[in-house]
Design a protein around this motif. Structure first.
Motif, PDB file in Angstrom:
ATOM      1  N   ALA A 163      10.284  -4.000  10.568  1.00 23.29           N
ATOM      2  CA  ALA A 163      10.556  -2.794   9.774  1.00 23.29           C
ATOM      3  C   ALA A 163       9.926  -1.558  10.398  1.00 23.29           C
ATOM      4  O   ALA A 163      10.555  -0.499  10.469  1.00 23.29           O
ATOM      5  N   ILE A 164       8.689  -1.662  10.887  1.00 18.14           N
ATOM      6  CA  ILE A 164       8.045  -0.479  11.468  1.00 18.14           C
ATOM      7  C   ILE A 164       8.620  -0.194  12.854  1.00 18.14           C
ATOM      8  O   ILE A 164       8.676   0.971  13.278  1.00 18.14           O
ATOM      9  N   ARG A 165       9.084  -1.205  13.558  1.00 17.47           N
ATOM     10  CA  ARG A 165       9.732  -0.943  14.846  1.00 17.47           C
ATOM     11  C   ARG A 165      11.025  -0.174  14.635  1.00 17.47           C
ATOM     12  O   ARG A 165      11.377   0.707  15.425  1.00 17.47           O
ATOM     13  N   SER A 166      11.740  -0.498  13.558  1.00 20.74           N
ATOM     14  CA  SER A 166      12.959   0.249  13.253  1.00 20.74           C
ATOM     15  C   SER A 166      12.636   1.677  12.831  1.00 20.74           C
ATOM     16  O   SER A 166      13.272   2.636  13.282  1.00 20.74           O
ATOM     17  N   ILE A 167      11.627   1.825  11.971  1.00 27.29           N
ATOM     18  CA  ILE A 167      11.232   3.156  11.501  1.00 27.29           C
ATOM     19  C   ILE A 167      10.802   4.044  12.667  1.00 27.29           C
ATOM     20  O   ILE A 167      11.059   5.246  12.676  1.00 27.29           O
ATOM     21  N   SER A 168      10.187   3.451  13.684  1.00 32.00           N
ATOM     22  CA  SER A 168       9.629   4.214  14.804  1.00 32.00           C
ATOM     23  C   SER A 168      10.637   4.460  15.920  1.00 32.00           C
ATOM     24  O   SER A 168      10.268   4.969  16.984  1.00 32.00           O
ATOM     25  N   SER A 169      11.888   4.101  15.683  1.00 30.54           N
ATOM     26  CA  SER A 169      12.923   4.253  16.718  1.00 30.54           C
ATOM     27  C   SER A 169      13.938   5.317  16.317  1.00 30.54           C
ATOM     28  O   SER A 169      14.137   5.596  15.139  1.00 30.54           O
ATOM     29  N   GLY A 331      19.021  -5.276  -7.575  1.00 31.53           N
ATOM     30  CA  GLY A 331      17.816  -6.041  -7.276  1.00 31.53           C
ATOM     31  C   GLY A 331      16.588  -5.148  -7.123  1.00 31.53           C
ATOM     32  O   GLY A 331      16.610  -3.958  -7.428  1.00 31.53           O
ATOM     33  N   SER A 332      15.500  -5.756  -6.653  1.00 27.53           N
ATOM     34  CA  SER A 332      14.268  -5.016  -6.381  1.00 27.53           C
ATOM     35  C   SER A 332      14.318  -4.547  -4.935  1.00 27.53           C
ATOM     36  O   SER A 332      14.055  -5.310  -3.998  1.00 27.53           O
ATOM     37  N   ARG A 333      14.655  -3.274  -4.733  1.00 27.53           N
ATOM     38  CA  ARG A 333      14.887  -2.766  -3.376  1.00 27.53           C
ATOM     39  C   ARG A 333      14.168  -1.426  -3.166  1.00 27.53           C
ATOM     40  O   ARG A 333      14.805  -0.394  -2.869  1.00 27.53           O
ATOM     41  N   PRO A 334      12.855  -1.384  -3.347  1.00 26.61           N
ATOM     42  CA  PRO A 334      12.131  -0.126  -3.139  1.00 26.61           C
ATOM     43  C   PRO A 334      12.131   0.265  -1.670  1.00 26.61           C
ATOM     44  O   PRO A 334      12.330  -0.575  -0.787  1.00 26.61           O
ATOM     45  N   ARG A 335      11.873   1.510  -1.432  1.00 27.18           N
ATOM     46  CA  ARG A 335      11.855   1.977  -0.039  1.00 27.18           C
ATOM     47  C   ARG A 335      10.709   1.313   0.721  1.00 27.18           C
ATOM     48  O   ARG A 335       9.616   1.105   0.182  1.00 27.18           O
ATOM     49  N   VAL A 336      10.964   0.993   1.969  1.00 26.06           N
ATOM     50  CA  VAL A 336       9.937   0.495   2.888  1.00 26.06           C
ATOM     51  C   VAL A 336       9.569   1.646   3.818  1.00 26.06           C
ATOM     52  O   VAL A 336      10.441   2.180   4.523  1.00 26.06           O
ATOM     53  N   SER A 337       8.326   2.022   3.794  1.00 22.25           N
ATOM     54  CA  SER A 337       7.874   3.179   4.560  1.00 22.25           C
ATOM     55  C   SER A 337       6.820   2.761   5.574  1.00 22.25           C
ATOM     56  O   SER A 337       6.180   1.724   5.425  1.00 22.25           O
ATOM     57  N   GLY A 338       6.642   3.586   6.556  1.00 25.72           N
ATOM     58  CA  GLY A 338       5.615   3.311   7.542  1.00 25.72           C
ATOM     59  C   GLY A 338       5.254   4.563   8.303  1.00 25.72           C
ATOM     60  O   GLY A 338       5.953   5.574   8.234  1.00 25.72           O
ATOM     61  N   HIS A 408      13.329 -12.835  -4.847  1.00 23.39           N
ATOM     62  CA  HIS A 408      13.930 -11.812  -5.707  1.00 23.39           C
ATOM     63  C   HIS A 408      13.267 -10.438  -5.562  1.00 23.39           C
ATOM     64  O   HIS A 408      13.575  -9.530  -6.327  1.00 23.39           O
ATOM     65  N   ALA A 409      12.369 -10.311  -4.610  1.00 26.80           N
ATOM     66  CA  ALA A 409      11.704  -9.024  -4.387  1.00 26.80           C
ATOM     67  C   ALA A 409      11.845  -8.643  -2.924  1.00 26.80           C
ATOM     68  O   ALA A 409      11.346  -9.337  -2.042  1.00 26.80           O
ATOM     69  N   GLY A 410      12.534  -7.549  -2.673  1.00 28.60           N
ATOM     70  CA  GLY A 410      12.759  -7.138  -1.290  1.00 28.60           C
ATOM     71  C   GLY A 410      12.408  -5.680  -1.083  1.00 28.60           C
ATOM     72  O   GLY A 410      11.568  -5.120  -1.787  1.00 28.60           O
ATOM     73  N   GLY A 411      13.060  -5.107  -0.120  1.00 26.92           N
ATOM     74  CA  GLY A 411      12.830  -3.699   0.191  1.00 26.92           C
ATOM     75  C   GLY A 411      14.072  -3.101   0.797  1.00 26.92           C
ATOM     76  O   GLY A 411      15.048  -3.804   1.091  1.00 26.92           O
ATOM     77  N   HIS A 412      14.050  -1.808   0.975  1.00 28.30           N
ATOM     78  CA  HIS A 412      15.187  -1.088   1.542  1.00 28.30           C
ATOM     79  C   HIS A 412      14.640  -0.089   2.555  1.00 28.30           C
ATOM     80  O   HIS A 412      13.681   0.640   2.250  1.00 28.30           O
ATOM     81  N   PRO A 413      15.202  -0.017   3.755  1.00 26.75           N
ATOM     82  CA  PRO A 413      14.733   0.996   4.709  1.00 26.75           C
ATOM     83  C   PRO A 413      14.828   2.386   4.094  1.00 26.75           C
ATOM     84  O   PRO A 413      15.780   2.685   3.359  1.00 26.75           O
ATOM     85  N   PHE A 414      13.853   3.205   4.375  1.00 25.84           N
ATOM     86  CA  PHE A 414      13.858   4.577   3.877  1.00 25.84           C
ATOM     87  C   PHE A 414      14.826   5.369   4.755  1.00 25.84           C
ATOM     88  O   PHE A 414      14.471   5.832   5.836  1.00 25.84           O
ATOM     89  N   ASP A 415      16.063   5.505   4.304  1.00 27.22           N
ATOM     90  CA  ASP A 415      17.093   6.196   5.083  1.00 27.22           C
ATOM     91  C   ASP A 415      16.828   7.695   5.072  1.00 27.22           C
ATOM     92  O   ASP A 415      16.875   8.338   4.023  1.00 27.22           O
ATOM     93  N   VAL A 416      16.578   8.249   6.243  1.00 29.34           N
ATOM     94  CA  VAL A 416      16.283   9.677   6.346  1.00 29.34           C
ATOM     95  C   VAL A 416      17.154  10.293   7.434  1.00 29.34           C
ATOM     96  O   VAL A 416      17.789   9.578   8.225  1.00 29.34           O
TER      97      VAL A 416
END
Length: 468
Positions: A163-169, A331-338, A408-416
């Motif tokens: 997730a952080i590798r994606s956020i940092s790209s 579902g449970s899809r809060p933003r994943v941030s880094g 049943h608990a996940g996350g969603h990339p913070f689309d910016v």
């Protein structure tokens, strides 16, 4: 901003020995100065305005002597500053050079970094919140790191969460190396729940929106006691929007999507908790509203926030814990941030070698162990994860969610977008009025949709220019 382009000011010229054009085959930057005037005009209006008004940056070239490990970071509390002070001492022990950090309150960090980049006074390594990386990468303000990674067999990128590798790209290139990554979670006041005869929520199974709303309303029936708090801002609303199956922008990222039913349902759900159900502390002043401060007062049952607040919530005078974010229709899809560290494009030559050593040190397992032990946030490296320890008791759910271990608990990339700061400013001007009950959610969203569409088209223009 005036449409007349000013003559190139002297402060945009490279500093001697700093903005080396000789990066050889590794040179990825669009200009030796790192942040071109065109890019500045495209993305740094606030900074340019400040410079034009003050004209005070021409003499800002003085700084630490060559060979100093300079780095910048945001810091908004004494607890956070203590962590960065420990980082500085760690850098000096490991690198045997002087460490100089520039610490700035988080709200003012982007503006200050803009000014430092255009004036050539930025640190050789700068911290970037994940939502800023597309902005600076598309403007050429920071350099890709792929060449440095490829030439360094001792650096193991696979230790970092995907997730952080994606956020940092950006554009299939690595522009930063992460130091933290986590999903938004739900904090709860255990003492307050027990006082009201309510069992703690499950640490593995997210509450449904319906159950969460019922609890929040029930807990708000007593005077001066509330069920929930969050910031009236898109950064908090977006987790509800994702959990409803919506988004801020459409899939092509060329138009807004807040007017779609899923997003309207999510925003309406949260606003109703404030305005209709009176389940949240009333907002009297949008400028001074502080959800964390409300929660720490001890009379609020639930607060959404990230594990980056663990370091601050540990001073709460009551028992508390965290659970997964409530599950909506999707579902449970809060933003994943880094957040990550990056190197400005103008750093070259021997300074680039020092910057890469510094960046590796700041994101090493040893440094992130300091970070995690302080409860600052979940570290971006798996190898540092064991240092992020309770309290809170359920802290392990953060890594379980990132690893997909909670069904049943996940996350969603913070689309910016490449202009996310402007998107935030637009939404920050219009949406909060709904929290005050001054306008309906539909009217608030309807009033900003055209301007949001314009920002999305500008984002597409920035992507095309960055690709060209």
């Amino acid at each position: 901003m005036s449409s007349t382009q000013p003559a190139r000011p002297a402060w945009l010229s490279p500093r001697p020995g700093r903005h080396s054009p000789g990066l050889g085959r590794h040179s990825p930057g669009p200009s030796p100065a790192g942040l071109s005037r065109r890019a500045l005009l495209r993305g740094g209006a606030a900074a340019l305005g400040a410079v034009a008004a003050g004209g005070a940056l021409g003499g800002c070239s003085a700084g630490p002597p060559p060979g100093t490990a300079t780095w910048s970071m945001w810091s908004s509390s004494p607890q956070e500053q203590a962590v960065w002070d420990d980082f500085g001492r760690y850098v000096e022990r490991r690198m045997k050079v002087r460490s100089v950090s520039t610490l700035t309150p988080s709200e003012g960090y982007p503006t200050k970094l803009d000014l430092q980049l255009v004036s050539g006074t930025a640190s050789i390594v700068t911290a970037l919140n994940g939502w800023l990386i597309p902005t600076y990468a598309s403007r050429g303000a920071h350099r890709p790191l792929d060449d440095l990674i490829a030439d360094d067999p001792d650096f193991d990128l696979s230790d970092f969460y995907p997730a952080i590798r994606s956020i940092s790209s950006f554009g299939h290139k690595t522009y930063a190396i992460g130091f933290d990554v986590a999903p938004t979670v739900l904090y709860y006041n255990r003492t307050l729940l027990e006082k009201n005869g309510i069992d703690p929520p499950s640490p593995t199974e997210p509450m449904s929106w319906e159950h969460f709303s019922e609890l929040a309303v029930e807990l708000s029936r007593k005077p001066d006691q509330y069920g929930f708090t969050c910031a009236p801002a898109i950064d908090d609303l977006v987790s509800w929007i994702y959990s409803a199956g919506g988004n801020v922008m459409n899939e092509a990222q060329d138009a807004g999507a807040l007017h779609e039913p899923e997003a309207l349902e999510a925003i309406g759900f949260v606003v109703d908790l404030f305005v209709k159900k009176k389940a949240a502390p009333p907002i009297s002043n949008l400028v001074t509203e502080d959800a964390l401060a409300n929660f720490l007062q001890g009379n609020v049952a639930f607060m959404q926030n990230g594990p980056w607040q663990v370091v601050n919530v540990r001073k709460a005078p009551f028992e508390w814990d965290i659970v997964p974010f409530p599950a909506g229709p999707a579902g449970s899809r809060p933003r994943v941030s880094g957040s990550s560290f990056a190197i400005p494009s103008g750093v070259g030559g021997d300074e680039l070698k020092l910057a890469w050593r510094l960046l590796k040190t700041l994101t090493s397992t040893g440094a992130l162990n300091i970070y995690a032990r302080a409860g600052r946030n979940n570290p971006a490296r798996r190898s540092a994860g064991s240092a992020f320890t309770p309290p809170p008791r359920n802290l392990g759910i953060v890594q379980d969610i990132l690893a997909g271990r909670l069904p049943h608990a996940g996350g969603h990339p913070f689309d910016v977008t490449t202009n996310w700061n402007r998107v935030r400013q637009l939404l920050g001007q219009d949406l909060p009025r709904a929290f005050l009950g001054q306008v309906s959610v539909a009217d608030a969203v309807g009033g900003l949709t055209t301007r949001l569409d314009v920002l999305m088209r500008q984002h597409q223009d920035a992507l095309r220019q960055a690709g060209g």
